[in-house]
Design a protein around this motif. Structure first.
Motif, mmCIF file in Angstrom:
data_model
loop_
_atom_site.group_PDB
_atom_site.id
_atom_site.type_symbol
_atom_site.label_atom_id
_atom_site.label_comp_id
_atom_site.label_asym_id
_atom_site.label_seq_id
_atom_site.Cartn_x
_atom_site.Cartn_y
_atom_site.Cartn_z
ATOM 1 N N ARG A 24 0.816 -1.213 0.000
ATOM 2 C CA ARG A 24 0.000 0.000 0.000
ATOM 3 C C ARG A 24 0.852 1.266 0.000
ATOM 4 N N SER A 25 2.196 1.086 0.021
ATOM 5 C CA SER A 25 3.092 2.247 0.033
ATOM 6 C C SER A 25 4.385 1.867 -0.686
ATOM 7 N N LEU A 26 5.127 2.881 -1.066
ATOM 8 C CA LEU A 26 6.426 2.625 -1.691
ATOM 9 C C LEU A 26 7.396 1.988 -0.698
ATOM 10 N N LYS A 27 7.251 2.333 0.590
ATOM 11 C CA LYS A 27 8.107 1.741 1.616
ATOM 12 C C LYS A 27 7.879 0.229 1.699
ATOM 13 N N ALA A 28 6.618 -0.201 1.667
ATOM 14 C CA ALA A 28 6.302 -1.630 1.704
ATOM 15 C C ALA A 28 6.818 -2.318 0.436
ATOM 16 N N LYS A 29 6.642 -1.649 -0.707
ATOM 17 C CA LYS A 29 7.116 -2.216 -1.971
ATOM 18 C C LYS A 29 8.623 -2.415 -1.929
ATOM 19 N N ARG A 30 9.345 -1.403 -1.490
ATOM 20 C CA ARG A 30 10.804 -1.479 -1.485
ATOM 21 C C ARG A 30 11.306 -2.618 -0.598
ATOM 22 N N SER A 31 10.602 -2.889 0.479
ATOM 23 C CA SER A 31 10.972 -4.001 1.352
ATOM 24 C C SER A 31 10.862 -5.336 0.604
ATOM 25 N N VAL A 32 9.770 -5.526 -0.116
ATOM 26 C CA VAL A 32 9.567 -6.760 -0.878
ATOM 27 C C VAL A 32 10.599 -6.862 -1.998
ATOM 28 N N VAL A 33 10.800 -5.767 -2.736
ATOM 29 C CA VAL A 33 11.743 -5.770 -3.856
ATOM 30 C C VAL A 33 13.161 -6.051 -3.359
ATOM 31 N N ARG A 34 13.555 -5.426 -2.256
ATOM 32 C CA ARG A 34 14.887 -5.670 -1.690
ATOM 33 C C ARG A 34 15.069 -7.139 -1.326
ATOM 34 N N SER A 35 14.035 -7.740 -0.768
ATOM 35 C CA SER A 35 14.105 -9.152 -0.391
ATOM 36 C C SER A 35 14.267 -10.043 -1.622
ATOM 37 N N ILE A 36 13.474 -9.788 -2.653
ATOM 38 C CA ILE A 36 13.561 -10.586 -3.882
ATOM 39 C C ILE A 36 14.947 -10.439 -4.508
ATOM 40 N N ILE A 37 15.424 -9.199 -4.632
ATOM 41 C CA ILE A 37 16.730 -8.943 -5.245
ATOM 42 C C ILE A 37 17.844 -9.626 -4.445
ATOM 43 N N GLY A 38 17.811 -9.498 -3.134
ATOM 44 C CA GLY A 38 18.840 -10.108 -2.294
ATOM 45 C C GLY A 38 18.888 -11.616 -2.440
ATOM 46 N N GLN A 39 17.716 -12.241 -2.469
ATOM 47 C CA GLN A 39 17.684 -13.697 -2.581
ATOM 48 C C GLN A 39 18.121 -14.170 -3.967
ATOM 49 N N MET A 40 17.763 -13.408 -5.023
ATOM 50 C CA MET A 40 18.230 -13.751 -6.369
ATOM 51 C C MET A 40 19.752 -13.673 -6.441
ATOM 52 N N ARG A 41 20.318 -12.616 -5.863
ATOM 53 C CA ARG A 41 21.772 -12.452 -5.876
ATOM 54 C C ARG A 41 22.454 -13.578 -5.108
ATOM 55 N N ASN A 42 21.948 -13.874 -3.909
ATOM 56 C CA ASN A 42 22.585 -14.867 -3.047
ATOM 57 C C ASN A 42 22.494 -16.282 -3.592
ATOM 58 N N HIS A 43 21.356 -16.661 -4.139
ATOM 59 C CA HIS A 43 21.166 -18.042 -4.587
ATOM 60 C C HIS A 43 21.712 -18.318 -5.988
ATOM 61 N N PHE A 44 21.831 -17.293 -6.810
ATOM 62 C CA PHE A 44 22.217 -17.522 -8.203
ATOM 63 C C PHE A 44 23.439 -16.730 -8.636
ATOM 64 N N ASN A 45 24.040 -15.982 -7.733
ATOM 65 C CA ASN A 45 25.207 -15.170 -8.066
ATOM 66 C C ASN A 45 24.947 -14.358 -9.339
ATOM 67 N N ALA A 46 23.770 -13.750 -9.398
ATOM 68 C CA ALA A 46 23.338 -12.981 -10.564
ATOM 69 C C ALA A 46 23.484 -11.489 -10.300
ATOM 70 N N ALA A 47 23.650 -10.733 -11.374
ATOM 71 C CA ALA A 47 23.558 -9.279 -11.295
ATOM 72 C C ALA A 47 22.072 -8.953 -11.357
ATOM 73 N N VAL A 48 21.563 -8.214 -10.366
ATOM 74 C CA VAL A 48 20.120 -7.972 -10.250
ATOM 75 C C VAL A 48 19.874 -6.527 -9.852
ATOM 76 N N ALA A 49 18.824 -5.919 -10.440
ATOM 77 C CA ALA A 49 18.464 -4.539 -10.085
ATOM 78 C C ALA A 49 17.003 -4.291 -10.420
ATOM 79 N N GLU A 50 16.386 -3.375 -9.679
ATOM 80 C CA GLU A 50 15.046 -2.913 -10.034
ATOM 81 C C GLU A 50 15.200 -2.010 -11.261
#
Length: 105
Positions: A26-52
């Motif tokens: 419902r807010s950009l703050k909530a969105k950024r939390s979810v996006v940060r989590s997805i990006i972090g897990q993609m980077r950690n599990h797949f050693n990928a370059a990732v960005a919004e």
């Protein structure tokens, strides 16, 4: 640029963009939390370059780009499939579109 000899190894580069629907944001703050989590897990599990990479000001939409490098097309294709299945399995957001391409260097 020097020409490659046939003895040099080839490599494949795969990149893609995943578009997500974030149902409970419902807010950009909530969105950024979810996006940060997805990006972090993609980077950690797949050693990928990732960005919004888009939809930055839309609360319930996110576009995340990624890139992977590997020895050949099959390895990168399999890794991209695993990455998408992994992100979908996180349950943090619904994947509503995928764009992917693999090319050789």
């Amino acid at each position: 640029m020097p020409k490659r000899s046939s003895a040099q190894p080839h490599m494949a580069v795969g990149y893609g963009v995943l578009t997500f629907r974030l149902h409970d944001c419902r807010s950009l703050k909530a969105k950024r939390s979810v996006v940060r989590s997805i990006i972090g897990q993609m980077r950690n599990h797949f050693n990928a370059a990732v960005a919004e990479v888009g939809a930055n000001d839309i609360h319930q939409r996110a576009r995340i780009g990624f890139a992977l490098v590997g020895p050949d097309h099959q390895v990168i294709n399999a890794k991209m499939d695993k990455l998408i299945n992994f992100v979908d399995g996180l349950g943090l957001a619904e994947i509503i579109d995928t764009e992917m391409e693999i090319f050789h260097l």
